[in-house]
Motif scaffolding. Structure first.
Motif, PDB file in Angstrom:
ATOM      1  N   LEU A  20       0.832  -1.203   0.000  1.00  0.00           N
ATOM      2  CA  LEU A  20       0.000   0.000   0.000  1.00  0.00           C
ATOM      3  C   LEU A  20       0.867   1.254   0.000  1.00  0.00           C
ATOM      4  O   LEU A  20       0.636   2.182  -0.791  1.00  0.00           O
ATOM      5  CB  LEU A  20      -0.914  -0.011   1.224  1.00  0.00           C
ATOM      6  CG  LEU A  20      -1.833   1.202   1.397  1.00  0.00           C
ATOM      7  CD1 LEU A  20      -2.758   1.340   0.211  1.00  0.00           C
ATOM      8  CD2 LEU A  20      -2.631   1.077   2.696  1.00  0.00           C
ATOM      9  N   GLU A  21       1.882   1.302   0.886  1.00  0.00           N
ATOM     10  CA  GLU A  21       2.725   2.488   0.977  1.00  0.00           C
ATOM     11  C   GLU A  21       3.495   2.730  -0.318  1.00  0.00           C
ATOM     12  O   GLU A  21       3.553   3.862  -0.819  1.00  0.00           O
ATOM     13  CB  GLU A  21       3.704   2.354   2.140  1.00  0.00           C
ATOM     14  CG  GLU A  21       4.609   3.564   2.294  1.00  0.00           C
ATOM     15  CD  GLU A  21       5.436   3.547   3.559  1.00  0.00           C
ATOM     16  OE1 GLU A  21       6.241   4.497   3.746  1.00  0.00           O
ATOM     17  OE2 GLU A  21       5.296   2.608   4.365  1.00  0.00           O
ATOM     18  N   SER A  81       2.752   1.732  -3.294  1.00  0.00           N
ATOM     19  CA  SER A  81       1.815   2.096  -4.363  1.00  0.00           C
ATOM     20  C   SER A  81       1.468   3.579  -4.291  1.00  0.00           C
ATOM     21  O   SER A  81       1.394   4.266  -5.318  1.00  0.00           O
ATOM     22  CB  SER A  81       0.537   1.249  -4.266  1.00  0.00           C
ATOM     23  OG  SER A  81       0.815  -0.112  -4.485  1.00  0.00           O
ATOM     24  N   ILE A  82       1.254   4.078  -3.080  1.00  0.00           N
ATOM     25  CA  ILE A  82       0.958   5.503  -2.900  1.00  0.00           C
ATOM     26  C   ILE A  82       2.128   6.347  -3.387  1.00  0.00           C
ATOM     27  O   ILE A  82       1.956   7.344  -4.102  1.00  0.00           O
ATOM     28  CB  ILE A  82       0.637   5.802  -1.422  1.00  0.00           C
ATOM     29  CG1 ILE A  82      -0.697   5.169  -1.029  1.00  0.00           C
ATOM     30  CG2 ILE A  82       0.605   7.314  -1.172  1.00  0.00           C
ATOM     31  CD1 ILE A  82      -0.996   5.247   0.460  1.00  0.00           C
ATOM     32  N   LEU A  99       2.419   6.291  -7.168  1.00  0.00           N
ATOM     33  CA  LEU A  99       1.406   7.155  -7.777  1.00  0.00           C
ATOM     34  C   LEU A  99       1.816   8.622  -7.638  1.00  0.00           C
ATOM     35  O   LEU A  99       1.691   9.410  -8.582  1.00  0.00           O
ATOM     36  CB  LEU A  99       0.060   6.919  -7.098  1.00  0.00           C
ATOM     37  CG  LEU A  99      -1.099   7.833  -7.546  1.00  0.00           C
ATOM     38  CD1 LEU A  99      -1.376   7.653  -9.042  1.00  0.00           C
ATOM     39  CD2 LEU A  99      -2.358   7.541  -6.730  1.00  0.00           C
ATOM     40  N   ALA A 100       2.327   8.991  -6.472  1.00  0.00           N
ATOM     41  CA  ALA A 100       2.761  10.377  -6.260  1.00  0.00           C
ATOM     42  C   ALA A 100       3.869  10.771  -7.219  1.00  0.00           C
ATOM     43  O   ALA A 100       4.002  11.939  -7.582  1.00  0.00           O
ATOM     44  CB  ALA A 100       3.219  10.558  -4.821  1.00  0.00           C
ATOM     45  N   SER A 114      -2.481  16.825  -0.344  1.00  0.00           N
ATOM     46  CA  SER A 114      -1.916  16.828   1.005  1.00  0.00           C
ATOM     47  C   SER A 114      -2.798  17.590   1.978  1.00  0.00           C
ATOM     48  O   SER A 114      -2.933  17.194   3.143  1.00  0.00           O
ATOM     49  CB  SER A 114      -0.517  17.450   0.982  1.00  0.00           C
ATOM     50  OG  SER A 114       0.342  16.719   0.135  1.00  0.00           O
ATOM     51  N   ALA A 129      -5.662  15.211   2.814  1.00  0.00           N
ATOM     52  CA  ALA A 129      -5.175  14.101   3.649  1.00  0.00           C
ATOM     53  C   ALA A 129      -4.777  14.589   5.035  1.00  0.00           C
ATOM     54  O   ALA A 129      -5.023  13.910   6.038  1.00  0.00           O
ATOM     55  CB  ALA A 129      -3.992  13.416   2.966  1.00  0.00           C
ATOM     56  N   LEU A 185       4.689  12.572   0.266  1.00  0.00           N
ATOM     57  CA  LEU A 185       4.414  12.330  -1.151  1.00  0.00           C
ATOM     58  C   LEU A 185       5.586  12.747  -2.032  1.00  0.00           C
ATOM     59  O   LEU A 185       5.843  12.123  -3.070  1.00  0.00           O
ATOM     60  CB  LEU A 185       3.152  13.079  -1.570  1.00  0.00           C
ATOM     61  CG  LEU A 185       1.850  12.625  -0.911  1.00  0.00           C
ATOM     62  CD1 LEU A 185       0.682  13.476  -1.390  1.00  0.00           C
ATOM     63  CD2 LEU A 185       1.585  11.147  -1.186  1.00  0.00           C
TER      64      LEU A 185
END
Length: 288
Positions: free
Chosen positions: A11-12, A14-15, A18-19, A31, A34, A81
Motif C-alpha cells: 500500500l505504501e 503504491s501511494i 502514484l505520487a 496533502s 489528507a 508524497l
C-alpha cells in the motif's frame, strides 16, 4: 515478513509510486485533504501536536495553534508524497537555491569532514537530496520497521549516490567524518540516548542530545547548520559558515543547536514536525 507487513508495504509503495507520476501542482491540494483527515481522524496525534505548540507558543490562541497544527500535518503529508518523486521518479530538476554552498566546498577542498546539522522539517528529504545533487552527502538514519520499505528506501537513496549509515554505527560515522565526508545529522527528535543536557528552547529548558559534541570531539569535523524551506515549487537551502568553537562544551553546543532550530521554526512554524513526542515526553523544565 508477515502478511500484514507485505500488505502495508504494498500500500505504501503504491501511494509513493502514484505520487511520482502525479503533476507537482496536485500534490499540495491532495496533502491538504489528507492532512485534514489525519488531523480529525487521529485524536492522539492531534493532542501531541497541540501540546507541543502550547509549550512553544503559549502567547498564541488555541485557534491559532490549531491552524498551525493542521497545516503542519498537511505539510508532513506533502513531504511524504514528495519522497515518491525521488524513489520512483526524478525530482532533481526542480528549482533549488542554495545559499552558502561555498562553505562546504571550501571544507571539502581541505579534506575536512563536516557534520551537517539538520532538523526535521516537512521538506527535509527533498532538501537533503537536492543538496546531494550539488555536493556528495552521507546521512544517518534509523532502520524502518518494514523490511521491504526499508530496502526500497535504501536502494533509492543509493541510486541517488547518497551514502546511508545507521545511527547506531558510531565507528562508521566517525570513520566517514575523519575521511572528509559531509554527514547529515538531525538531533531534534526523540531518541533513547542518555547523553543529553538541558538547554534553552522557546523559553524552556529542554533535555537536548549532546551527540554532536561527542562526534566533533572524536572526529575533528567542522559543523555547518543546514536549514531549508519550500519556495515556488522548489526549495531554498541555507548553509551557515562553520560554527566556531563547536565541540568544546556540550551545554553551549546544545544551546546553540536549539537556538538555530528555534529561529528556523519561527520563520515557518507549520513546516516543523510537531508530531514529534520529544517536547511532551522528555523532561521539560520551566526556565528560571
Amino acid at each position: 515478513m508477515t502478511v500484514r507487513q507485505w500488505i502495508a508495504a504494498g500500500l505504501e509503495l503504491s501511494i509513493l509510486r502514484l505520487a511520482s507520476v502525479l503533476p507537482l501542482r496536485l500534490l499540495a491540494p491532495i496533502s491538504n485533504v489528507a492532512g485534514a483527515v489525519y488531523w480529525w481522524g487521529s485524536a492522539d496525534s492531534r493532542r501531541i501536536v497541540l501540546d507541543n505548540l502550547a509549550l512553544c507558543f503559549p502567547e498564541l490562541s488555541e485557534r491559532e495553534r490549531a491552524g498551525i497544527g493542521r497545516s503542519s500535518l498537511a505539510q508532513a503529508v506533502l513531504g511524504y508524497l514528495e519522497k515518491g518523486r525521488w524513489w520512483f521518479g526524478d525530482a532533481s530538476s526542480q528549482p533549488c537555491v542554495v545559499e552558502g554552498l561555498e562553505h562546504l566546498q571550501e571544507l571539502a577542498s581541505r579534506g575536512r569532514g563536516v557534520l551537517l546539522l539538520g532538523f526535521h522539517f516537512s521538506d527535509m528529504e527533498n532538501a537533503v537530496l537536492l543538496l546531494n545533487e550539488r555536493i556528495p552527502l552521507c546521512a544517518m538514519y534509523l532502520r524502518r520497521p518494514n523490511p521491504l520499505v526499508d530496502a526500497v528506501s535504501r536502494k533509492s537513496r543509493g541510486r541517488r549516490q547518497i551514502t546511508m549509515i545507521e545511527r547506531s554505527d558510531v565507528r562508521g560515522v566517525l570513520s566517514m567524518l575523519r575521511e572528509g565526508a559531509v554527514l547529515w545529522f538531525a538531533p531534534d527528535q526523540e531518541y533513547r540516548d542518555r547523553n543529553q543536557v538541558p538547554a534553552p528552547f522557546f523559553g524552556m529548558l529542554l533535555h537536548t542530545l549532546s551527540s554532536a559534541t561527542r562526534l566533533v570531539k572524536l572526529s575533528g569535523a567542522a559543523v555547518v547548520a543546514f536549514t531549508h524551506h519550500r519556495e515556488r515549487g522548489g526549495s531554498r537551502i541555507a548553509l551557515s559558515p562553520p560554527l566556531e568553537g563547536f565541540g568544546e562544551d556540550a551545554a553551549a553546543d546544545a544551546a546553540r543547536v536549539n537556538r538555530i532550530l528555534e529561529d528556523a521554526i519561527r520563520r515557518s512554524p507549520s513546516a516543523y514536525f510537531w508530531i514529534n513526542r520529544r517536547l511532551r515526553s522528555h523532561a521539560v523544565v520551566p526556565q528560571a
